[in-house]
Write an enzyme that holds these catalytic residues in place. Sequence first.
Site, PDB file in Angstrom:
ATOM      1  N   LYS A 159       0.867  -1.190   0.000  1.00  0.00           N
ATOM      2  CA  LYS A 159       0.000   0.000   0.000  1.00  0.00           C
ATOM      3  C   LYS A 159       0.903   1.239   0.000  1.00  0.00           C
ATOM      4  CE  LYS A 159      -2.423   3.394   2.215  1.00  0.00           C
ATOM      5  NZ  LYS A 159      -1.884   4.603   1.588  1.00  0.00           N
ATOM      6  N   GLU A 182       9.585   2.987  10.860  1.00  0.00           N
ATOM      7  CA  GLU A 182      10.584   4.050  10.820  1.00  0.00           C
ATOM      8  C   GLU A 182       9.785   5.331  10.666  1.00  0.00           C
ATOM      9  OE1 GLU A 182      12.891   6.822  10.270  1.00  0.00           O
ATOM     10  OE2 GLU A 182      12.477   6.304   8.203  1.00  0.00           O
ATOM     11  N   CYS A 222      13.272  12.132   6.329  1.00  0.00           N
ATOM     12  CA  CYS A 222      13.387  11.756   7.749  1.00  0.00           C
ATOM     13  C   CYS A 222      14.754  12.160   8.274  1.00  0.00           C
ATOM     14  CB  CYS A 222      13.250  10.257   7.937  1.00  0.00           C
ATOM     15  SG  CYS A 222      11.813   9.601   7.177  1.00  0.00           S
ATOM     16  N   GLU A 254       9.398  17.209  14.608  1.00  0.00           N
ATOM     17  CA  GLU A 254       9.728  17.082  13.188  1.00  0.00           C
ATOM     18  C   GLU A 254       8.811  17.982  12.368  1.00  0.00           C
ATOM     19  OE1 GLU A 254       8.899  13.343  11.053  1.00  0.00           O
ATOM     20  OE2 GLU A 254      10.981  13.408  10.386  1.00  0.00           O
TER      21      GLU A 254
HETATM   22  C1  UN1 Z   1      13.971   9.177   4.360  1.00  0.00           C
HETATM   23  O1  UN1 Z   1      14.149  10.363   4.523  1.00  0.00           O
HETATM   24  O2  UN1 Z   1      12.911   8.658   4.744  1.00  0.00           O
HETATM   25  O3  UN1 Z   1      19.880   8.852   3.863  1.00  0.00           O
HETATM   26  C2  UN1 Z   1      14.918   8.291   3.662  1.00  0.00           C
HETATM   27  C3  UN1 Z   1      19.059   9.429   3.169  1.00  0.00           C
HETATM   28  C4  UN1 Z   1      18.375   8.679   2.045  1.00  0.00           C
HETATM   29  C5  UN1 Z   1      17.132   8.017   2.548  1.00  0.00           C
HETATM   30  C6  UN1 Z   1      16.222   8.923   3.320  1.00  0.00           C
HETATM   31  N1  UN1 Z   1      19.291   7.694   1.510  1.00  0.00           N
HETATM   32  O4  UN1 Z   1      18.761  10.588   3.353  1.00  0.00           O
END
Ligand code: UN1
Length: 495
Positions: A175, A250, A284, A385
């Site tokens: 999904k 995550e 992230c 965040e």
């Molecule tokens: C994300 O932001 O969810 O290290 C992944 C990094 C990328 C992956 C980010 N290779 O920023």
Amino acid sequence: MTESINNFINGKWVQAMSGKRFPSLNPADSRDVIARVADSDVRDVNAAVKAARLAFPSWSNLPAPKRGEMLYRAAEIMVKRKKVLGTLVTREMGKILPEGLGDVQEAIDMTYYMAGEGRRLCGETVPSELPNKDAKSMRVPMGVCGLITPWNFPIAIPSWKITPALIAGNTVVFKPAEETPVCATRFVEILEEAGVPHGVINLVHGFGETVGDPLVRHPDVDAIAFTGSNEVGSQIAGICGSLQKHFMMETGGKNPIIIMDDADMDLAIEGALWGGFGTSGQRCTAASRLIVHKKVCDRLIKQFKKRAACLIVGNGQEQKTQMGPMVNEAQYQKALNYIDIGKKEGARLILGGKGTKRGNCAYGNFIEPTIFVDVTPAMRIAREEIFGPVVSILKVNNLREAIKIANDISFGLSAAIYSRDVNKTAVFERDMDAGLIYINASTIGAEIQLPFGGTKKTGLGPRDAGGRGGALDHYTKWKVIYRDFSGHLQKAQID
Ligand code: UN1
């Protein structure tokens, strides 16, 4: 022409049972309707889970190297289509084209890597304490896996989850985020083309409440993996806990870059720009906090502001653009709301702070690169965040204070230090509580051959991507086998 995007269930591309569709829009230009997408519900989820269950016995019994050959072919197809796919990532998600291509490259790397795992799904063989007996452990698949992925890496993150699930012998119901359904569809089409059999990979488009929720609760789904917001992740964790389902998530970060007085200042500024404003802060791993030694703080602020002010904001499909839009109106409003919170908390706004409709930004969700100074560790903009191009600068007296502030939040995904002093970087490496540590490099740019994920509220369960402790730990369970060929009863632990 606007494309129609369907679900993929049991090897067939089918409409949602509701017959309804939702649009996928270009975040840089809402007049560009990329596709009309199957708006699915529990009925489509049930059909997909049924197909995945039926496909499981033969897929899991196929030798893993054969499964690996299919993944290898999928990676080869992606290499050939990298430009088309990267352009689509930019059009549907908004990140600038070099980053769209990077998203695809990460999926290529991951798919090759997991193809190789087909010949390397290692367990242990150890000596038995008894004669004429052997003892070994092996990885076996979990069964049917439900995979829920976000929009910010619309091809790379699906590859982090789908390829390890498949190589290990699981079947999948996928999904994807409702913001990036076309990218997800192209990835599944490639798996189909590479020869992955009917029912092994199923794709159900739609929303969290109508597709994600029934998928998570479905009694015939054995394991769930989720990347997305912390609120949704903890809800799913609760459901999986009560249903005793294997779960990993995550869910974000508040990643610091510490800049010491002995840092290479130009290098640190490059890293801060890339970490803070790359992907418009929608990673992230974005560097949303700069924690700067007081001796160099004024200089850093001046130079960082000067460089950030020159960033060209616009449609990521244009070559000159350096920062694209927010993915949708909701993310746009969320970032603006945090900017408001920052001002009310008494942080000083020195750059940006608002949306922009200038030039070719008229039809998208664009926000100017934004910098706050005089930020204190207790402020919400220093703790929560934001997922937008908003960087907070905090001033500190020494390394100890810097690490304390860096650690004093509820996330622990990624963290960086710029310093030329090897001892200081070693202390940081030891004392920083995060899943990814960078020395003289920015907070973004993790490679797929090591686990991706973090500590504290960033994640639960095994990590994504490769390496020991990576995704295979989520998509397999251990089976231990003792074989006694002595021909008589032997008793372990009994003298
Ligand atoms: C994300 O932001 O969810 O290290 C992944 C990094 C990328 C992956 C980010 N290779 O920023």
